[in-house]
Design an enzyme around this catalytic site. Structure first.
Site, PDB file in Angstrom:
ATOM      1  N   SER A   1      -3.760   6.808  13.611  1.00  0.00           N
ATOM      2  CA  SER A   1      -4.303   7.858  12.857  1.00  0.00           C
ATOM      3  C   SER A   1      -4.749   8.942  13.837  1.00  0.00           C
TER       4      SER A   1
ATOM      5  N   GLY B   1     -19.111  14.966   9.099  1.00  0.00           N
ATOM      6  CA  GLY B   1     -17.986  14.148  10.285  1.00  0.00           C
ATOM      7  C   GLY B   1     -16.590  15.080  10.069  1.00  0.00           C
TER       8      GLY B   1
ATOM      9  N   ASN C   1      -5.976  -3.130  -1.951  1.00  0.00           N
ATOM     10  CA  ASN C   1      -6.182  -1.812  -2.427  1.00  0.00           C
ATOM     11  C   ASN C   1      -4.431  -1.325  -2.874  1.00  0.00           C
TER      12      ASN C   1
ATOM     13  N   THR D   1      -7.205  10.516  13.408  1.00  0.00           N
ATOM     14  CA  THR D   1      -8.888  10.587  13.776  1.00  0.00           C
ATOM     15  C   THR D   1      -9.026   9.835  14.967  1.00  0.00           C
TER      16      THR D   1
ATOM     17  N   LYS E   1      -9.338   1.870  14.927  1.00  0.00           N
ATOM     18  CA  LYS E   1      -8.061   2.302  15.205  1.00  0.00           C
ATOM     19  C   LYS E   1      -8.069   2.464  16.814  1.00  0.00           C
TER      20      LYS E   1
ATOM     21  N   GLY F   1       0.731  -1.195  -0.044  1.00  0.00           N
ATOM     22  CA  GLY F   1      -0.067   0.106  -0.057  1.00  0.00           C
ATOM     23  C   GLY F   1       0.878   1.290   0.053  1.00  0.00           C
ATOM     24  N   TYR F   2       0.317   2.548   0.093  1.00  0.00           N
ATOM     25  CA  TYR F   2       1.006   3.678   0.047  1.00  0.00           C
ATOM     26  C   TYR F   2       1.925   3.778   1.248  1.00  0.00           C
TER      27      TYR F   2
ATOM     28  N   ILE G   1      -4.518 -10.970   6.265  1.00  0.00           N
ATOM     29  CA  ILE G   1      -4.107 -10.816   7.800  1.00  0.00           C
ATOM     30  C   ILE G   1      -5.194 -11.524   8.687  1.00  0.00           C
TER      31      ILE G   1
ATOM     32  N   ASN H   1      -9.238  11.208  -0.516  1.00  0.00           N
ATOM     33  CA  ASN H   1      -8.461  12.327  -0.055  1.00  0.00           C
ATOM     34  C   ASN H   1      -8.174  13.609  -1.035  1.00  0.00           C
ATOM     35  N   LEU H   2      -7.837  14.647  -0.202  1.00  0.00           N
ATOM     36  CA  LEU H   2      -7.820  15.820  -1.170  1.00  0.00           C
ATOM     37  C   LEU H   2      -6.779  15.860  -2.242  1.00  0.00           C
TER      38      LEU H   2
ATOM     39  N   TYR I   1     -14.637   3.973  11.280  1.00  0.00           N
ATOM     40  CA  TYR I   1     -13.106   3.604  11.044  1.00  0.00           C
ATOM     41  C   TYR I   1     -12.056   4.010  12.198  1.00  0.00           C
TER      42      TYR I   1
HETATM   43  P1  NAD Z   1      -3.379   1.587   1.592  1.00  0.00           P
HETATM   44  O1  NAD Z   1      -4.927   1.177   1.376  1.00  0.00           O
HETATM   45  O2  NAD Z   1      -2.651   1.973   0.406  1.00  0.00           O
HETATM   46  O3  NAD Z   1      -2.420   0.240   2.339  1.00  0.00           O
HETATM   47  C1  NAD Z   1      -3.317  -0.617   3.077  1.00  0.00           C
HETATM   48  C2  NAD Z   1      -3.001  -2.035   2.789  1.00  0.00           C
HETATM   49  O4  NAD Z   1      -3.402  -2.899   3.338  1.00  0.00           O
HETATM   50  C3  NAD Z   1      -3.363  -2.211   0.971  1.00  0.00           C
HETATM   51  O5  NAD Z   1      -2.075  -2.350   0.232  1.00  0.00           O
HETATM   52  C4  NAD Z   1      -4.235  -3.204   1.019  1.00  0.00           C
HETATM   53  O6  NAD Z   1      -4.267  -4.020  -0.024  1.00  0.00           O
HETATM   54  C5  NAD Z   1      -3.783  -3.971   2.335  1.00  0.00           C
HETATM   55  N1  NAD Z   1      -4.883  -4.839   2.900  1.00  0.00           N
HETATM   56  C6  NAD Z   1      -6.123  -4.320   3.382  1.00  0.00           C
HETATM   57  N2  NAD Z   1      -6.746  -5.566   3.825  1.00  0.00           N
HETATM   58  C7  NAD Z   1      -6.041  -6.549   4.279  1.00  0.00           C
HETATM   59  C8  NAD Z   1      -6.010  -7.765   4.544  1.00  0.00           C
HETATM   60  N3  NAD Z   1      -7.178  -8.235   5.039  1.00  0.00           N
HETATM   61  N4  NAD Z   1      -4.978  -8.620   4.566  1.00  0.00           N
HETATM   62  C9  NAD Z   1      -3.766  -8.189   4.042  1.00  0.00           C
HETATM   63  N5  NAD Z   1      -3.494  -6.846   3.790  1.00  0.00           N
HETATM   64  C10 NAD Z   1      -4.665  -6.252   3.744  1.00  0.00           C
HETATM   65  O7  NAD Z   1      -3.666   2.599   2.881  1.00  0.00           O
HETATM   66  P2  NAD Z   1      -2.494   3.589   3.117  1.00  0.00           P
HETATM   67  O8  NAD Z   1      -2.867   4.897   3.108  1.00  0.00           O
HETATM   68  O9  NAD Z   1      -1.030   3.013   2.889  1.00  0.00           O
HETATM   69  O10 NAD Z   1      -2.687   3.183   4.957  1.00  0.00           O
HETATM   70  C11 NAD Z   1      -1.861   2.497   5.793  1.00  0.00           C
HETATM   71  C12 NAD Z   1      -2.095   2.273   7.200  1.00  0.00           C
HETATM   72  O11 NAD Z   1      -2.096   3.669   7.702  1.00  0.00           O
HETATM   73  C13 NAD Z   1      -3.739   2.032   7.375  1.00  0.00           C
HETATM   74  O12 NAD Z   1      -3.764   1.112   8.462  1.00  0.00           O
HETATM   75  C14 NAD Z   1      -4.431   3.462   7.508  1.00  0.00           C
HETATM   76  O13 NAD Z   1      -5.572   3.040   8.306  1.00  0.00           O
HETATM   77  C15 NAD Z   1      -3.417   3.935   8.298  1.00  0.00           C
HETATM   78  N6  NAD Z   1      -3.474   5.486   7.882  1.00  0.00           N
HETATM   79  C16 NAD Z   1      -3.718   5.956   6.726  1.00  0.00           C
HETATM   80  C17 NAD Z   1      -3.948   7.295   6.442  1.00  0.00           C
HETATM   81  C18 NAD Z   1      -4.041   8.097   5.262  1.00  0.00           C
HETATM   82  O14 NAD Z   1      -4.207   9.026   5.044  1.00  0.00           O
HETATM   83  N7  NAD Z   1      -3.549   7.496   4.116  1.00  0.00           N
HETATM   84  C19 NAD Z   1      -3.993   8.331   7.786  1.00  0.00           C
HETATM   85  C20 NAD Z   1      -3.513   7.785   8.984  1.00  0.00           C
HETATM   86  C21 NAD Z   1      -3.577   6.241   9.057  1.00  0.00           C
HETATM   87  C1  WQD Z   2      -8.511  16.894   3.886  1.00  0.00           C
HETATM   88  C2  WQD Z   2      -9.486  18.271   3.866  1.00  0.00           C
HETATM   89  C3  WQD Z   2     -11.855  17.914   3.427  1.00  0.00           C
HETATM   90  C4  WQD Z   2     -11.484  16.237  -0.317  1.00  0.00           C
HETATM   91  C5  WQD Z   2      -8.699  11.363   6.403  1.00  0.00           C
HETATM   92  C6  WQD Z   2      -9.384  10.462   7.202  1.00  0.00           C
HETATM   93  C7  WQD Z   2      -8.180  10.541   8.475  1.00  0.00           C
HETATM   94  C8  WQD Z   2      -6.873  10.242   7.906  1.00  0.00           C
HETATM   95  C9  WQD Z   2      -6.622  10.926   6.648  1.00  0.00           C
HETATM   96  C10 WQD Z   2      -6.618   7.846   7.832  1.00  0.00           C
HETATM   97  C11 WQD Z   2     -10.482  18.342   4.629  1.00  0.00           C
HETATM   98  C12 WQD Z   2     -11.199  18.515   2.435  1.00  0.00           C
HETATM   99  C13 WQD Z   2     -11.292  16.877   0.834  1.00  0.00           C
HETATM  100  C14 WQD Z   2     -12.524  17.000  -1.365  1.00  0.00           C
HETATM  101  C15 WQD Z   2     -12.370  19.009   0.334  1.00  0.00           C
HETATM  102  N1  WQD Z   2      -6.886   8.863   7.292  1.00  0.00           N
HETATM  103  N2  WQD Z   2     -11.723  18.226   1.130  1.00  0.00           N
HETATM  104  N3  WQD Z   2     -12.722  18.390  -0.748  1.00  0.00           N
HETATM  105  O1  WQD Z   2     -10.570  14.129   6.157  1.00  0.00           O
HETATM  106  O2  WQD Z   2      -8.444  15.152   6.995  1.00  0.00           O
HETATM  107  O3  WQD Z   2      -8.558  12.869   6.926  1.00  0.00           O
HETATM  108  O4  WQD Z   2      -7.577  10.796   5.769  1.00  0.00           O
HETATM  109  O5  WQD Z   2      -6.528   7.423   9.013  1.00  0.00           O
HETATM  110  O6  WQD Z   2      -8.531   9.657   9.297  1.00  0.00           O
HETATM  111  O7  WQD Z   2     -10.256  11.076   7.903  1.00  0.00           O
HETATM  112  O8  WQD Z   2      -8.659  13.896   4.711  1.00  0.00           O
HETATM  113  O9  WQD Z   2      -7.913  14.422   2.492  1.00  0.00           O
HETATM  114  O10 WQD Z   2     -10.274  13.429   2.809  1.00  0.00           O
HETATM  115  O11 WQD Z   2      -9.360  15.781   3.624  1.00  0.00           O
HETATM  116  O12 WQD Z   2     -12.571  20.010   0.563  1.00  0.00           O
HETATM  117  O13 WQD Z   2     -12.830  16.534  -2.400  1.00  0.00           O
HETATM  118  O14 WQD Z   2      -9.703  18.416   2.399  1.00  0.00           O
HETATM  119  O15 WQD Z   2     -12.968  18.641   4.061  1.00  0.00           O
HETATM  120  O16 WQD Z   2     -10.702  19.486   5.178  1.00  0.00           O
HETATM  121  P1  WQD Z   2      -9.316  14.062   6.181  1.00  0.00           P
HETATM  122  P2  WQD Z   2      -8.958  14.386   3.128  1.00  0.00           P
END
Ligand code: NAD
Ligand code: WQD
Length: 366
Positions: free
Chosen positions: A128, A313, A38, A130, A160, A13-14, A62, A217-218, A156
């Site tokens: 997160s 939210g 994903n 969040t 966490k 993933g990312y 997992i 995401n934005l 979600y």
């Molecule tokens: P992502 O979706 O790119 O990565 C998650 C990976 O988990 C993916 O490669 C997906 O294929 C894999 N996955 C999902 N379900 C699975 C399963 N059952 N078994 C094995 N693999 C599985 O997301 P990301 O943005 O890289 O996020 C990684 C972690 O960070 C996540 O736990 C997410 O909740 C957390 N996080 C992300 C953000 C964000 O904004 N990207 C912010 C805070 C926390």
């Molecule tokens: C950022 C800002 C939107 C899309 C989410 C999860 C958080 C964490 C990170 C995993 C906000 C605004 C967005 C759009 C917009 N992920 N926006 N137009 O909501 O801060 O956080 O991702 O843990 O848990 O909630 O990120 O990128 O969605 O939004 O105006 O089309 O951009 O309202 O203020 P967010 P986001």
């Protein structure tokens, strides 16, 4: 010389792929498990293109504890886990909460049980920002310190929060059990990393975020506007109490975020802190309009947008107080928002099909 072996769940993933890269660059052996829900396995070759080393990839869900057992049996040298695998779409979690509890909570339970069976004692967990919910409900909690009371506002976030508690209870019990046996139990450690908003791509233009469906995401949405896949950005609310009315977030460059994992893991291995939460953010808030301007500057033209109502939210301000990570981990962000935008644009231009295409030619020919 290999400094240690790490199982990275969700490593295609990312954030996981960038962390796998950071770990390989720091001379760890890396084994990735991911079920590709994903992500694409093509990222493994991109990691190798950049650093000359390849993580081992194993297709594994997992929530299948027996399969996890097999991974630990095959790689008996694994002594650490960095756990990313999860479902992460806030909106979807409200529609399918049981799927979120299954993967995020039950999946982590399987992982912890399998780790216990195989004596793997260090875990770095992707939490997160969040988990804080709306920190503006408290006085003096912006920027948000780790001491801010937790209060997630969506399923979600609840998963966490639940996993943070599950890991805390587990590590606390393992340490106490070890003490009963006359040992100090310091090998049991967990980092709860609370990320703010990850942003950007690798400066080479070879690795970046490649969401499989419609982005949420934005920044990925802005990138789609820039390449014409989307007509304009919808701005969710311009009536917040911020300098320009739009909501404030803390956007952290993916290279800083992924390095934060390597640093936190090293801290667990050398300082044995038990369970500790750290915010990974810049400490600097940016509004939605700041982001549109910064990304428009990277692209070289003004990107179109229109204001919609607030997204349910959403909260006014999620900016990190990152001083705990700065002091205790010696970690500070090094990359700017402008770099994150420029890198994201390079990735987007070079890889219109994400990982579903060959890597950009210039890079391969270098
Ligand atoms: P992502 O979706 O790119 O990565 C998650 C990976 O988990 C993916 O490669 C997906 O294929 C894999 N996955 C999902 N379900 C699975 C399963 N059952 N078994 C094995 N693999 C599985 O997301 P990301 O943005 O890289 O996020 C990684 C972690 O960070 C996540 O736990 C997410 O909740 C957390 N996080 C992300 C953000 C964000 O904004 N990207 C912010 C805070 C926390
Ligand atoms: C950022 C800002 C939107 C899309 C989410 C999860 C958080 C964490 C990170 C995993 C906000 C605004 C967005 C759009 C917009 N992920 N926006 N137009 O909501 O801060 O956080 O991702 O843990 O848990 O909630 O990120 O990128 O969605 O939004 O105006 O089309 O951009 O309202 O203020 P967010 P986001």
């Amino acid at each position: 010389m290999v400094v240690g072996s790490v199982l990275v769940t969700g490593g295609t993933g990312y954030i996981g792929s960038f962390t796998a890269l950071a770990l390989l660059e720091a001379d760890y052996k890396v084994v990735i498990v991911d079920n590709l829900y994903n992500s694409s396995p093509a990222v493994i070759d991109r990691i190798e293109l950049i650093c000359g080393k390849k993580p081992e990839y194993i297709n594994c869900d997992i929530t299948d504890e027996k399969e996890l057992d097999k991974v630990f049996e095959k790689h008996s040298d694994i002594d650490n886990v960095i756990h990313f695998a999860a479902l992460k779409a806030v909106g979807e979690s409200g529609e399918k909460p049981l799927d979120y509890y299954h993967v995020n909570v039950y999946g982590t339970l399987c992982l912890l049980r399998s780790m216990k069976k195989h004596n793997v004692t260090n875990i770095v967990f992707s939490s997160s920002a969040t988990v804080y919910g709306d920190a503006t409900r408290f006085p003096n909690m912006i920027p948000i310190p780790e001491e801010c009371p937790l209060g997630p506002t969506n399923p979600y976030g609840n998963t966490k929060f639940t996993v943070e508690m599950m890991i805390t209870d587990h590590i606390t019990a393992e340490r106490a059990n070890a003490k009963k046996e006359g040992k100090n139990g310091e090998q049991f450690n967990a980092a709860l990393l609370r990320y703010f908003n990850p942003a950007g791509s690798h400066p080479s233009g070879v690795m970046g975020e490649d969401p499989q469906g419609v982005p949420y995401n934005l920044l990925p949405l802005l990138a789609q506007v820039a390449v014409g896949k989307r007509e304009k950005l919808k701005v969710f609310g311009d009536d917040y109490k911020s300098k320009d009315g739009t909501a404030i977030r803390d956007y952290i460059h993916i290279l800083d975020l992924s390095r934060g994992h390597e640093v936190a893991l090293s801290h667990l291995r050398t300082q044995h802190p038990g369970v500790r939460a750290w915010n990974l953010g810049t400490g600097k808030g940016s509004t939605v309009y700041d982001m549109i301007n910064a990304f428009s500057a990277a692209v070289g033209r003004k990107l179109p947008y229109e204001v919609e109502g607030r997204r349910p939210g959403d909260v006014l301000d999620l900016t990190a107080n990152a001083s705990r990570a700065n002091k205790e981990l010696g970690w500070k962000t090094e990359h700017t928002l402008e770099e994150a935008c420029a890198d994201l644009w390079r990735w987007t231009e070079n890889n219109p099909q994400g990982y579903r295409q060959e890597p950009p030619k210039e890079f391969v020919e270098k």
